[in-house]
Design an enzyme around this catalytic site. Structure first.
Site, short mmCIF file in Angstrom:
data_model
loop_
_atom_site.label_atom_id
_atom_site.label_comp_id
_atom_site.label_asym_id
_atom_site.label_seq_id
_atom_site.Cartn_x
_atom_site.Cartn_y
_atom_site.Cartn_z
N SER A 1 23.40 42.36 4.59
CA SER A 1 23.97 41.20 3.91
C SER A 1 22.93 40.09 3.90
O SER A 1 21.92 40.15 4.60
CB SER A 1 25.23 40.74 4.66
OG SER A 1 25.81 39.61 4.04
N CYS A 2 23.18 39.05 3.10
CA CYS A 2 22.29 37.87 3.06
C CYS A 2 23.08 36.74 2.42
O CYS A 2 24.26 36.61 2.66
CB CYS A 2 20.99 38.19 2.31
SG CYS A 2 21.23 38.70 0.60
N GLY A 3 22.43 35.94 1.58
CA GLY A 3 23.14 34.86 0.92
C GLY A 3 23.85 35.31 -0.35
O GLY A 3 24.97 34.92 -0.63
N GLY B 1 23.06 38.86 -1.75
CA GLY B 1 22.77 40.28 -2.01
C GLY B 1 21.36 40.56 -2.45
O GLY B 1 21.06 41.68 -2.88
N TRP C 1 27.01 36.41 1.89
CA TRP C 1 27.54 35.19 2.50
C TRP C 1 28.20 34.26 1.49
O TRP C 1 29.17 33.55 1.83
CB TRP C 1 26.43 34.43 3.24
CG TRP C 1 26.97 33.29 4.03
CD1 TRP C 1 26.82 31.96 3.78
CD2 TRP C 1 27.78 33.38 5.20
NE1 TRP C 1 27.49 31.21 4.72
CE2 TRP C 1 28.09 32.06 5.61
CE3 TRP C 1 28.28 34.45 5.94
CZ2 TRP C 1 28.87 31.78 6.73
CZ3 TRP C 1 29.06 34.17 7.06
CH2 TRP C 1 29.35 32.87 7.44
#
Length: 275
Positions: free
Chosen positions: A231-233, A235, A260
């Site tokens: 995951s990240c901010g 994708g 996120w």
């Protein structure tokens, strides 16, 4: 194909009729900083816009498009089911892993990221061109959606109880801890409960992936048998860390596509350094 290739490999395969080179460059990065290299391309490159290859109806950034839409756009680029794809960008390694992941999600495994990206190509004094190529004829690319490589918010919420996989977050430590703001206005920082933080910058060294030994050290808190989800901010950088992990595990792990941005907006549980 290997998951990551170097400029020597690409130079040696430029005459391969099955080779398709995709340029995933952007003029600015996510934090609005202008990328240094503009108007230069590897000869024969075709444009690959992540904005165009996203769900046009989604309110979330970089969202996975439908297989039918992806297939049609790939055919417009002249991509065939037998194509060997190499993707690069003008930020070293930044945008290109997302493209790598997209093709795997759509069932095409003959795809690699150019290590070091366009800057590595230029540093090696390789030829560049000032324009991108267009397809001579439509391709016959066929999408075969692999749902195992995509996680939804429902999957992540269910995992809070089941703990069937481990979420790895590629955002910065400050954003993960909740001590630094998110770049998107009004979005809370923090992290998904029980997730692990490996910032995407940590798997890279000046635009190149770090050595396998150094990558293994970064993933020392996970086991080879453990199932991971990245995951990240939005994708995007999750795909960088996912690709880095695949270089030492020989497994391609799923990505939480909403990441996120979706999680923080949904009212789902958020942890911070103090929680």
């Amino acid at each position: 194909m290997k998951k990551v290739v170097d400029i020597n490999w690409l130079e040696q395969h430029l005459d391969d009729p099955e080779l398709v080179i995709l340029d995933a460059s952007q003029s600015t990065s996510v934090n609005k900083q202008e990328n240094a290299i503009q108007g230069k391309y590897i000869p024969g490159s075709h444009p690959f816009s992540l904005q165009e290859f996203s769900d046009q109806k989604s309110e979330l950034p970089n969202t996975l498009p439908t297989p039918e839409y992806f297939e049609r756009k790939c055919r417009d680029l002249g991509i065939n089911s037998t194509s060997k794809i190499v993707v690069y960008d003008n930020a070293g390694v930044y945008w290109s892993p997302r493209v790598w992941w997209l093709f795997h999600v759509m069932g095409h495994e003959e795809v690699a990221v150019l290590n070091g990206g366009l800057s590595a190509w230029i540093k090696a004094n390789q030829a560049t061109t000032e324009s991108l190529s267009q397809a001579n004829q439509p391709g016959n690319f066929k999408a075969n959606f692999n749902k195992e490589l995509v996680k939804s918010i429902q999957d992540i919420n269910q995992n809070l109880t089941s703990q069937s996989f481990h979420v790895v977050d590629a955002r910065s430590k400050g954003r993960f801890d909740g001590t630094a703001p998110e770049p998107r206005e009004g979005l809370k920082s923090g992290h998904i409960p029980n997730s692990l933080n490996i910032p995407y910058e940590d798997v890279l060294n000046e635009g190149y992936f770090k050595s396998p030994d150094k990558l293994k050290e970064l993933f020392k808190h996970t086991s080879s048998e453990e199932t991971l989800t990245f995951s990240c901010g939005s994708g995007l950088t999750a795909c960088i860390v996912s690709l880095a992990h695949s270089l030492i595990s020989d497994k391609i792990s799923p990505v939480y596509d909403g990441s996120w941005t979706e999680w923080a907006q949904s009212g789902s549980p958020i942890n911070t350094k103090e929680s």
